[in-house]
Write a protein that holds these residues in place. Structure first.
Motif, PDB file in Angstrom:
ATOM      1  N   ASN A   5       0.852  -1.186   0.000  1.00 47.01           N
ATOM      2  CA  ASN A   5       0.000   0.000   0.000  1.00 47.01           C
ATOM      3  C   ASN A   5       0.892   1.242   0.000  1.00 47.01           C
ATOM      4  OD1 ASN A   5      -2.050   1.892   0.360  1.00 47.01           O
ATOM      5  ND2 ASN A   5      -2.150   1.539   2.554  1.00 47.01           N
ATOM      6  N   ILE A   6       0.879   1.974  -1.118  1.00 51.60           N
ATOM      7  CA  ILE A   6       1.683   3.188  -1.264  1.00 51.60           C
ATOM      8  C   ILE A   6       0.757   4.391  -1.094  1.00 51.60           C
ATOM      9  CG2 ILE A   6       3.192   4.531  -2.777  1.00 51.60           C
ATOM     10  CD1 ILE A   6       3.702   1.861  -4.322  1.00 51.60           C
ATOM     11  N   LEU A   7       1.178   5.346  -0.279  1.00 53.17           N
ATOM     12  CA  LEU A   7       0.445   6.596  -0.123  1.00 53.17           C
ATOM     13  C   LEU A   7       1.153   7.663  -0.950  1.00 53.17           C
ATOM     14  CD1 LEU A   7      -1.870   8.141   1.286  1.00 53.17           C
ATOM     15  CD2 LEU A   7      -0.230   8.672   3.116  1.00 53.17           C
ATOM     16  N   GLY A   8       0.459   8.223  -1.914  1.00 55.86           N
ATOM     17  CA  GLY A   8       0.999   9.295  -2.742  1.00 55.86           C
ATOM     18  C   GLY A   8       0.569  10.639  -2.185  1.00 55.86           C
ATOM     19  N   ILE A   9       1.524  11.469  -1.831  1.00 51.37           N
ATOM     20  CA  ILE A   9       1.240  12.765  -1.223  1.00 51.37           C
ATOM     21  C   ILE A   9       1.434  13.864  -2.264  1.00 51.37           C
ATOM     22  CG2 ILE A   9       1.887  14.405   0.580  1.00 51.37           C
ATOM     23  CD1 ILE A   9       2.688  12.000   2.303  1.00 51.37           C
ATOM     24  N   VAL A  10       0.328  14.554  -2.559  1.00 48.66           N
ATOM     25  CA  VAL A  10       0.338  15.640  -3.533  1.00 48.66           C
ATOM     26  C   VAL A  10       0.855  16.896  -2.832  1.00 48.66           C
ATOM     27  CG1 VAL A  10      -1.029  17.012  -5.138  1.00 48.66           C
ATOM     28  CG2 VAL A  10      -1.635  14.600  -4.713  1.00 48.66           C
ATOM     29  N   GLY A  11       2.020  17.390  -3.225  1.00 47.84           N
ATOM     30  CA  GLY A  11       2.665  18.513  -2.550  1.00 47.84           C
ATOM     31  C   GLY A  11       2.223  19.885  -3.018  1.00 47.84           C
ATOM     32  N   SER A  12       1.162  19.945  -3.784  1.00 44.07           N
ATOM     33  CA  SER A  12       0.656  21.213  -4.292  1.00 44.07           C
ATOM     34  C   SER A  12      -0.840  21.297  -4.035  1.00 44.07           C
ATOM     35  CB  SER A  12       0.909  21.314  -5.799  1.00 44.07           C
ATOM     36  OG  SER A  12       0.297  22.462  -6.341  1.00 44.07           O
ATOM     37  N   LEU A  13      -1.323  22.491  -3.761  1.00 43.55           N
ATOM     38  CA  LEU A  13      -2.755  22.702  -3.579  1.00 43.55           C
ATOM     39  C   LEU A  13      -3.449  23.115  -4.874  1.00 43.55           C
ATOM     40  CD1 LEU A  13      -2.776  24.680  -0.199  1.00 43.55           C
ATOM     41  CD2 LEU A  13      -3.079  22.223  -0.549  1.00 43.55           C
ATOM     42  N   ARG A  14      -2.685  23.435  -5.886  1.00 42.31           N
ATOM     43  CA  ARG A  14      -3.242  23.938  -7.141  1.00 42.31           C
ATOM     44  C   ARG A  14      -4.155  22.896  -7.787  1.00 42.31           C
ATOM     45  NH1 ARG A  14      -1.838  24.743 -12.629  1.00 42.31           N
ATOM     46  NH2 ARG A  14      -0.039  23.377 -12.516  1.00 42.31           N
ATOM     47  N   LEU A  41      -3.352  17.812   0.553  1.00 41.96           N
ATOM     48  CA  LEU A  41      -3.027  18.489   1.804  1.00 41.96           C
ATOM     49  C   LEU A  41      -3.952  19.664   2.105  1.00 41.96           C
ATOM     50  CD1 LEU A  41       0.853  18.327   1.428  1.00 41.96           C
ATOM     51  CD2 LEU A  41      -0.674  16.708   2.586  1.00 41.96           C
ATOM     52  N   HIS A  42      -5.063  19.761   1.413  1.00 38.00           N
ATOM     53  CA  HIS A  42      -6.036  20.829   1.656  1.00 38.00           C
ATOM     54  C   HIS A  42      -6.537  20.767   3.100  1.00 38.00           C
ATOM     55  CE1 HIS A  42      -6.423  22.081  -2.534  1.00 38.00           C
ATOM     56  NE2 HIS A  42      -6.366  20.805  -2.841  1.00 38.00           N
ATOM     57  N   GLY A  43      -6.578  21.911   3.758  1.00 37.79           N
ATOM     58  CA  GLY A  43      -7.186  21.998   5.079  1.00 37.79           C
ATOM     59  C   GLY A  43      -6.270  21.742   6.251  1.00 37.79           C
ATOM     60  N   ILE A  44      -5.038  21.304   5.994  1.00 35.47           N
ATOM     61  CA  ILE A  44      -4.113  21.094   7.112  1.00 35.47           C
ATOM     62  C   ILE A  44      -3.638  22.465   7.587  1.00 35.47           C
ATOM     63  CG2 ILE A  44      -1.879  20.152   7.826  1.00 35.47           C
ATOM     64  CD1 ILE A  44      -2.369  17.813   5.955  1.00 35.47           C
ATOM     65  N   PRO A  45      -3.881  22.789   8.865  1.00 30.81           N
ATOM     66  CA  PRO A  45      -3.507  24.124   9.349  1.00 30.81           C
ATOM     67  C   PRO A  45      -1.996  24.278   9.466  1.00 30.81           C
ATOM     68  CG  PRO A  45      -4.271  22.770  11.167  1.00 30.81           C
ATOM     69  CD  PRO A  45      -4.473  21.954   9.909  1.00 30.81           C
ATOM     70  N   VAL A  46      -1.554  25.493   9.609  1.00 34.38           N
ATOM     71  CA  VAL A  46      -0.137  25.771   9.816  1.00 34.38           C
ATOM     72  C   VAL A  46       0.287  25.139  11.141  1.00 34.38           C
ATOM     73  CG1 VAL A  46       1.569  27.598  10.163  1.00 34.38           C
ATOM     74  CG2 VAL A  46      -0.245  27.893   8.464  1.00 34.38           C
ATOM     75  N   ALA A  90       3.015  19.840   6.264  1.00 31.62           N
ATOM     76  CA  ALA A  90       2.437  18.522   6.508  1.00 31.62           C
ATOM     77  C   ALA A  90       3.479  17.558   7.073  1.00 31.62           C
ATOM     78  CB  ALA A  90       1.836  17.974   5.217  1.00 31.62           C
ATOM     79  N   ILE A  91       4.690  17.629   6.544  1.00 30.58           N
ATOM     80  CA  ILE A  91       5.766  16.779   7.077  1.00 30.58           C
ATOM     81  C   ILE A  91       6.015  17.110   8.536  1.00 30.58           C
ATOM     82  CG2 ILE A  91       8.244  16.287   6.925  1.00 30.58           C
ATOM     83  CD1 ILE A  91       7.925  16.690   3.837  1.00 30.58           C
ATOM     84  N   ASP A  92       6.035  18.395   8.870  1.00 28.28           N
ATOM     85  CA  ASP A  92       6.246  18.804  10.262  1.00 28.28           C
ATOM     86  C   ASP A  92       5.152  18.251  11.166  1.00 28.28           C
ATOM     87  OD1 ASP A  92       8.517  20.188   9.464  1.00 28.28           O
ATOM     88  OD2 ASP A  92       7.548  22.158   9.519  1.00 28.28           O
ATOM     89  N   TRP A  93       3.888  18.410  10.782  1.00 33.03           N
ATOM     90  CA  TRP A  93       2.795  17.897  11.604  1.00 33.03           C
ATOM     91  C   TRP A  93       2.949  16.393  11.856  1.00 33.03           C
ATOM     92  CZ3 TRP A  93      -0.399  19.784  14.907  1.00 33.03           C
ATOM     93  CH2 TRP A  93      -0.995  21.040  14.759  1.00 33.03           C
ATOM     94  N   ALA A  94       3.224  15.628  10.801  1.00 32.20           N
ATOM     95  CA  ALA A  94       3.281  14.170  10.934  1.00 32.20           C
ATOM     96  C   ALA A  94       4.518  13.694  11.680  1.00 32.20           C
ATOM     97  CB  ALA A  94       3.203  13.520   9.560  1.00 32.20           C
ATOM     98  N   SER A  95       5.483  14.582  11.886  1.00 31.07           N
ATOM     99  CA  SER A  95       6.698  14.202  12.622  1.00 31.07           C
ATOM    100  C   SER A  95       6.584  14.480  14.117  1.00 31.07           C
ATOM    101  CB  SER A  95       7.906  14.959  12.069  1.00 31.07           C
ATOM    102  OG  SER A  95       7.842  16.335  12.437  1.00 31.07           O
TER     103      SER A  95
END
Length: 190
Positions: A5-14, A41-46, A90-95
């Motif tokens: 199971n691979i999770l693909g993380i889209v690094g752009s909101l565009r 990553l839409h909606g993840i707060p700072v 997002a990387i910071d939050w998950a760490s």
């Protein structure tokens, strides 16, 4: 063998992000015995360290999806010679909090698309530096840096460049192989 199971993380909101398009192409190219699911990553707060002990529900769900995955595929744009702020956030939050990183020992790979001629080379370099701190085993070769992206995708966002498709297939095969030989620790709680 179990399905990877691979999770693909889209690094752009565009909305019409070439990196989103590239990850959608990767979904079509994933090797047999693996599946690629995308997350935006839409909606993840700072990130605010004051909130790390009680993160918002969207952050908890993001971490849950990372922990459930066998491997991670990052699709990163390049902004100002580096990765996007939304991806770094997002990387910071998950760490966090310290000692509860969802990234620890998670096999990963990076790809990126850009309208420029360097195809996210600098962003990928910075992203690799960040992921070293998370102790993620990474696919080093092949490197998928999709340059001049506007010429490689059609109006509907489909990747039409066959050499690029083949390169993504090789990256996915290497990621699946890495995930099979270096599975993340399943006993980790966070």
């Amino acid at each position: 063998m179990n399905e990877i199971n691979i999770l693909g993380i889209v690094g752009s909101l565009r909305k019409d992000s070439y990196n989103h398009f590239a990850l959608k192409a990767a979904q079509e190219l994933v090797p047999e015995g693996a599946v690629l699911n995308l997350i935006e990553l839409h909606g993840i707060p700072v990130f605010n360290q004051d909130d790390e002990m009680a993160p918002p529900a969207i952050v908890l769900e993001f971490k849950r999806q990372i922990l459930a995955a066998d491997a991670i595929l990052f699709g990163t744009p390049e902004y100002n010679y580096s990765l996007s702020g939304v991806l770094k956030n997002a990387i910071d939050w998950a760490s966090r909090p310290f000692g509860e990183s969802a990234w620890l020992d998670k096999p990963g790979a990076i790809m990126g698309a850009s309208t420029g001629s360097l195809g996210t080379a600098r962003a990928q370099y910075h992203l690799r530096q960040i992921l070293v701190a998370q102790n993620m085993p990474m696919v080093n070769q092949p490197e998928v840096m999709i340059s001049n992206a506007a010429q490689r995708f059609d109006q509907k966002g489909r990747l039409t460049d066959e050499p690029t498709r083949q390169h993504i297939q090789k990256l996915l095969a290497a990621l699946v192989q890495l995930a099979r030989i270096s599975p993340p620790m399943k006993s980790q709680t966070g």
